[in-house]
Design an enzyme around this catalytic site. Structure first.
Site, PDB file in Angstrom:
ATOM      1  N   TYR A 103      -2.366   5.305  -4.730  1.00  0.00           N
ATOM      2  CA  TYR A 103      -3.058   6.145  -4.152  1.00  0.00           C
ATOM      3  C   TYR A 103      -2.969   8.221  -5.410  1.00  0.00           C
ATOM      4  O   TYR A 103      -1.723   8.134  -4.753  1.00  0.00           O
ATOM      5  CB  TYR A 103      -3.962   6.587  -2.436  1.00  0.00           C
ATOM      6  CG  TYR A 103      -4.428   5.978  -2.074  1.00  0.00           C
ATOM      7  CD1 TYR A 103      -5.601   5.154  -2.127  1.00  0.00           C
ATOM      8  CD2 TYR A 103      -3.303   5.706  -0.458  1.00  0.00           C
ATOM      9  CE1 TYR A 103      -6.902   4.280  -1.392  1.00  0.00           C
ATOM     10  CE2 TYR A 103      -4.535   4.392   0.504  1.00  0.00           C
ATOM     11  CZ  TYR A 103      -5.735   3.958   0.016  1.00  0.00           C
ATOM     12  OH  TYR A 103      -6.274   3.142   0.705  1.00  0.00           O
ATOM     13  N   SER A 135       1.085  -0.758  -0.055  1.00  0.00           N
ATOM     14  CA  SER A 135      -0.045   0.005   0.198  1.00  0.00           C
ATOM     15  C   SER A 135       0.624   1.253  -0.499  1.00  0.00           C
ATOM     16  O   SER A 135       1.975   1.246   0.467  1.00  0.00           O
ATOM     17  CB  SER A 135      -1.220  -0.431   1.492  1.00  0.00           C
ATOM     18  OG  SER A 135      -1.448   1.246   1.515  1.00  0.00           O
ATOM     19  N   THR A 188      -5.714   2.629  -6.297  1.00  0.00           N
ATOM     20  CA  THR A 188      -7.780   2.395  -6.418  1.00  0.00           C
ATOM     21  C   THR A 188      -8.534   4.210  -6.408  1.00  0.00           C
ATOM     22  O   THR A 188      -7.494   5.405  -6.161  1.00  0.00           O
ATOM     23  CB  THR A 188      -7.036   2.402  -4.236  1.00  0.00           C
ATOM     24  OG1 THR A 188      -7.118   1.314  -4.372  1.00  0.00           O
ATOM     25  CG2 THR A 188      -8.389   2.555  -3.752  1.00  0.00           C
ATOM     26  N   HIS A 229     -13.945  -1.935  -0.831  1.00  0.00           N
ATOM     27  CA  HIS A 229     -13.333  -1.346   0.129  1.00  0.00           C
ATOM     28  C   HIS A 229     -13.391  -1.745   1.579  1.00  0.00           C
ATOM     29  O   HIS A 229     -12.747  -1.590   2.705  1.00  0.00           O
ATOM     30  CB  HIS A 229     -12.873   0.157  -0.004  1.00  0.00           C
ATOM     31  CG  HIS A 229     -11.653   1.535   0.465  1.00  0.00           C
ATOM     32  ND1 HIS A 229     -10.581   1.491  -0.835  1.00  0.00           N
ATOM     33  CD2 HIS A 229     -10.632   1.044   1.714  1.00  0.00           C
ATOM     34  CE1 HIS A 229      -9.324   1.245   0.655  1.00  0.00           C
ATOM     35  NE2 HIS A 229      -9.594   1.922   1.827  1.00  0.00           N
ATOM     36  N   LYS A 270      -9.167  -0.709  -8.979  1.00  0.00           N
ATOM     37  CA  LYS A 270      -9.606  -1.164  -7.775  1.00  0.00           C
ATOM     38  C   LYS A 270     -10.827  -0.073  -6.982  1.00  0.00           C
ATOM     39  O   LYS A 270     -10.459   0.553  -7.193  1.00  0.00           O
ATOM     40  CB  LYS A 270      -8.751  -1.474  -6.500  1.00  0.00           C
ATOM     41  CG  LYS A 270      -9.248  -2.370  -5.270  1.00  0.00           C
ATOM     42  CD  LYS A 270      -8.015  -2.583  -4.637  1.00  0.00           C
ATOM     43  CE  LYS A 270      -8.226  -3.043  -3.284  1.00  0.00           C
ATOM     44  NZ  LYS A 270      -9.014  -2.364  -1.887  1.00  0.00           N
TER      45      LYS A 270
END
Length: 403
Positions: A131, A108, A157, A277, A253
């Site tokens: 992100y 992440s 994402t 999520h 995603k």
């Protein structure tokens, strides 16, 4: 002598004992009423399997591919923020376990261990999750760092432009840095194993951000930066820009709607993940497994469709594959394993899921995962295209007439 770990629930119970409350709750909670968080798991339960007998069950294999990569089973470790706060050096340990087992690991953006840290402690390429922040220069450098580390795919994402409200995080004072309330300090005193691990590592902050983003040199400046940086303006033009900048395999995603799935397929991405999520954003959205069949029907011939959310067993993986998923992601199951037992716990999680997948596949009369389709499910027990959108359409019409 402790009882043997036989299922994901055993790992969850142990993790809850060993991980500080604020970090356990961060991983194991949803937004608002948590109805979508619960539905992700419970909607799998109503899907029934067809048991078959007197078929040759020899030579079974769960091996397949995800975006062209060979995998031991159609499972990847999902990107999860603060993984390194479930256990010291958590991302490194999880990546190692995934590599040895033969499934992909996704790091992440909001990880504790940095991209470079994980690359230095693994030998096979991993995936990186991105992100989109307002600071586009930082995003470009983040993408370049993932390239330099040899990451084999970028997972973008799309469903966290703004943060859903999670009551437990607010009540626990979860922030960067965490608030040292009396309640939290008392709870930490009951977790000596976790505390000793944290004392023995230098990795206690967001490794991809601190020292890399402008104006973020330590934890004290991180909180305001993250609060301001998630970009609510994210759009499909940004997806195109990121795809060009990255130049490699791209996974999108956070898709729950057929219209968005078509746009994802049009973007030229290699895979999309049907995901809400983990029930942590829009409470009241459908579970991932309910949304899956319609998206597979709409775009499954154009792009690999995966799903995450609610998977707690190999049976859940099999049900998702039967409904058209080419792959699945697991988040909480491996976090439970990590919090419970470190790297060995992540390995145990993967062993449990693979064994359940293998045995259930055999009981359903299949020996290879690529032979699995809806015929292994009992008719009338699983969601089909339109089965939930028709209900929501009716509700919308009623609301308009009543207005």
């Amino acid at each position: 002598m402790s009882a043997p770990i036989t299922c994901i629930e055993d790992l969850r119970v142990l993790a809850k004992k060993r991980v500080p409350r604020m970090f356990y709750d961060y991983a194991d909670s949803g937004s608002w009423t948590e109805s979508t968080y619960r539905a992700n798991e419970s909607d799998f339960h109503s899907i029934l399997l067809r048991q078959r007998v007197a078929v040759n069950m020899e030579g079974r294999s769960t091996r397949t591919t995800m975006i062209g990569e060979d995998v031991a089973m159609p499972v990847a470790l999902a990107p999860t923020g603060l993984t390194g706060m479930q256990h010291a050096d958590g991302e490194i340990l999880a990546a190692r376990a995934a590599e040895k087992f033969g499934v992909p690991f996704t790091l992440s953006t909001m990880s504790i261990c940095s991209i470079e840290d994980v690359a230095a402690h693994t030998t096979r390429p991993f995936w990186f999750q991105l992100y989109v922040m307002r600071d586009r220069d930082f995003i470009e450098r983040l993408i370049d760092r993932a390239k330099a580390a040899g990451c084999s795919a970028l997972m973008l994402t799309l469903d966290l432009q703004i943060l859903g409200q999670r009551h437990k995080d607010i009540k626990n004072g979860l922030s960067a840095p965490p608030k040292p309330t009396l309640r939290n300090l008392v709870n930490l005193a009951t977790k000596p194993r976790w505390c000793l691990g944290m004392l023995g590592t230098r990795r206690r902050t967001f490794g991809n951000i601190v020292g890399h983003a402008k104006g973020v040199g330590d934890l004290s400046s991180l909180s305001s930066w993250t609060a301001e940086q998630f970009d609510p303006r994210l759009n499909w033009g940004d997806v195109e820009w990121i795809k060009k900048r990255w130049g490699g395999k791209l996974i999108l995603k956070g898709i729950l709607d057929v219209e968005d799935a078509r746009l994802a397929a049009d973007s030229g991405a290699d895979a999309l993940v049907v995901s809400n999520h983990g029930g942590r954003q829009l409470d009241g959205a459908p579970s991932s497994i309910r949304a899956l069949p319609e998206i597979v029907q709409a775009v499954g011939s154009r792009i690999e469709v995966w799903m995450d959310g609610g998977i707690r067993s190999g049976q859940d993986v099999l049900k998702a594959v039967a409904l058209g998923a080419r792959g699945t992601l697991i988040g909480r199951p491996f976090l439970y394993g990590l919090g419970a037992m470190g790297e060995a716990g992540v390995t145990r999680c993967l062993e449990i899921i693979q064994r359940e997948l293998d045995l259930t596949m055999a009981f359903c009369g299949r020996t290879r995962i690529d032979q699995v389709d809806r015929s292994i499910l009992l008719p009338g027990t699983y969601p089909t295209p339109g089965s939930w959108t028709a209900a929501s359409d009716s509700a919308a019409v009623y609301a308009l007439k009543s207005a």
